[in-house]
Design a protein around this motif. Structure first.
Motif, PDB file in Angstrom:
ATOM      1  N   SER A  81       8.621   6.849   6.619  1.00 52.38           N
ATOM      2  CA  SER A  81       8.918   7.927   8.028  1.00 52.38           C
ATOM      3  C   SER A  81       9.037   7.548   9.442  1.00 52.38           C
ATOM      4  O   SER A  81       9.814   8.269   9.986  1.00 52.38           O
ATOM      5  CB  SER A  81       8.051   8.277   7.736  1.00 52.38           C
ATOM      6  N   LYS A  91       4.545   4.333   3.100  1.00 48.69           N
ATOM      7  CA  LYS A  91       5.535   6.069   3.029  1.00 48.69           C
ATOM      8  C   LYS A  91       5.443   6.392   4.436  1.00 48.69           C
ATOM      9  O   LYS A  91       6.574   6.942   4.891  1.00 48.69           O
ATOM     10  CB  LYS A  91       4.529   6.612   2.480  1.00 48.69           C
ATOM     11  N   PHE A  92       4.389   5.792   5.372  1.00 52.85           N
ATOM     12  CA  PHE A  92       4.272   5.944   6.693  1.00 52.85           C
ATOM     13  C   PHE A  92       5.453   5.223   7.412  1.00 52.85           C
ATOM     14  O   PHE A  92       6.216   5.905   7.874  1.00 52.85           O
ATOM     15  CB  PHE A  92       3.298   5.530   6.908  1.00 52.85           C
ATOM     16  N   ASN A  99       0.475  -0.985   0.065  1.00 53.75           N
ATOM     17  CA  ASN A  99       0.066   0.209   0.050  1.00 53.75           C
ATOM     18  C   ASN A  99       0.727   1.210  -0.169  1.00 53.75           C
ATOM     19  O   ASN A  99       1.723   1.635   0.775  1.00 53.75           O
ATOM     20  CB  ASN A  99      -0.804   0.105   1.474  1.00 53.75           C
ATOM     21  N   LYS A 100       1.104   2.375  -1.174  1.00 50.29           N
ATOM     22  CA  LYS A 100       2.011   2.774  -1.084  1.00 50.29           C
ATOM     23  C   LYS A 100       1.918   4.093   0.074  1.00 50.29           C
ATOM     24  O   LYS A 100       2.596   4.890  -0.210  1.00 50.29           O
ATOM     25  CB  LYS A 100       1.097   3.549  -2.638  1.00 50.29           C
ATOM     26  N   TRP A 101       0.254   4.738   0.702  1.00 45.43           N
ATOM     27  CA  TRP A 101       0.511   5.527   1.943  1.00 45.43           C
ATOM     28  C   TRP A 101       0.696   4.744   3.071  1.00 45.43           C
ATOM     29  O   TRP A 101       2.140   5.582   3.904  1.00 45.43           O
ATOM     30  CB  TRP A 101      -0.983   6.063   1.936  1.00 45.43           C
ATOM     31  N   PHE A 102       0.468   4.034   3.058  1.00 48.85           N
ATOM     32  CA  PHE A 102       1.328   2.826   4.847  1.00 48.85           C
ATOM     33  C   PHE A 102       2.729   2.377   4.261  1.00 48.85           C
ATOM     34  O   PHE A 102       3.108   2.952   5.257  1.00 48.85           O
ATOM     35  CB  PHE A 102       0.147   2.011   4.697  1.00 48.85           C
TER      36      PHE A 102
END
Length: 206
Positions: free
Chosen positions: A78, A74-75, A69-72
């Motif tokens: 981070s 990315k998280f 999942n792209k957003w997860f």
């Protein structure tokens, strides 16, 4: 993001809830250039291991599936996590953690390779040892006993115990690379098992 979230978690878990007990803090290297390993039965170890060496930051190896999942993904990045292909590990798998070590940063690896109870029948994978040896860094072994559900991080008590660091640079030059890997992996396995047994005994006596 890691610094922000870890600061909040540290305040809640360590300062307010007082739900983390750490033994063997004197074994934590003063220089941040080391590989820290731990037993791994749930995701709680990821959080508590970070809390146990706070404010130093851990850069965790994580299975690539978590980053689909792209957003997860990315998280997770981070939070200093980076993806690893566990099914088809190659030379590129080693580049990132070795680079981090050479930048005097701490790499976190769960050497069983997956969430599983650490037993006599669960030998450790060589990844942690290989990375530490190639990065010229010591290995800090640890064991965890505590809640496996997230809510338990506040309602229950978690225990982490560190053992003496395993040096990877002082082995006899006469030893071949595979012999060094085998020796260090066995040493890590033995020390981790000892830490786990000592921690279980300590918790059971309380």
């Amino acid at each position: 993001m890691y610094k922000f979230i870890s600061s909040i978690l540290y305040w809640i878990i360590v300062k307010i809830s007082k739900s983390l007990v750490v033994q063997g803090k004197e074994h934590i290297p003063q220089l941040h250039r080391y590989v820290v390993t731990c037993t791994h039965e749930s995701y709680n170890e990821v959080i508590m291991l970070g809390m146990s060496i706070y404010p130093n930051q851990i850069h965790y190896m994580a299975k690539k599936e978590l980053f689909i999942n792209k957003w997860f993904g990315k998280f997770l990045k981070s939070l200093n996590a980076f993806p690893v292909d566990r099914e088809n590990p190659g030379p590129s798998t080693l580049k990132r953690p070795i680079k981090l070590l050479k930048e005097n940063k701490t790499v976190g690896i769960f050497p069983t390779g997956q969430r599983a109870e650490f037993t006599e029948d669960a030998p450790l994978k060589r990844g942690a040892v290989t990375i530490a040896m190639m990065g010229g860094a010591p290995i800090l072994p640890a064991a965890y006993v505590g809640p496996k559900k997230i809510k338990g991080l506040i309602t229950d008590t978690a225990h982490i115990k560190f053992g003496e660091p395993i040096e990877t640079k002082n082995l006899p030059k006469s030893m071949k690379r595979n012999e060094k890997l085998e020796y260090l992996t066995k040493e890590l396995e033995n020390r981790t098992r000892q830490l786990q047994n000592e921690l279980n005994e300590y918790v059971n006596q309380k």
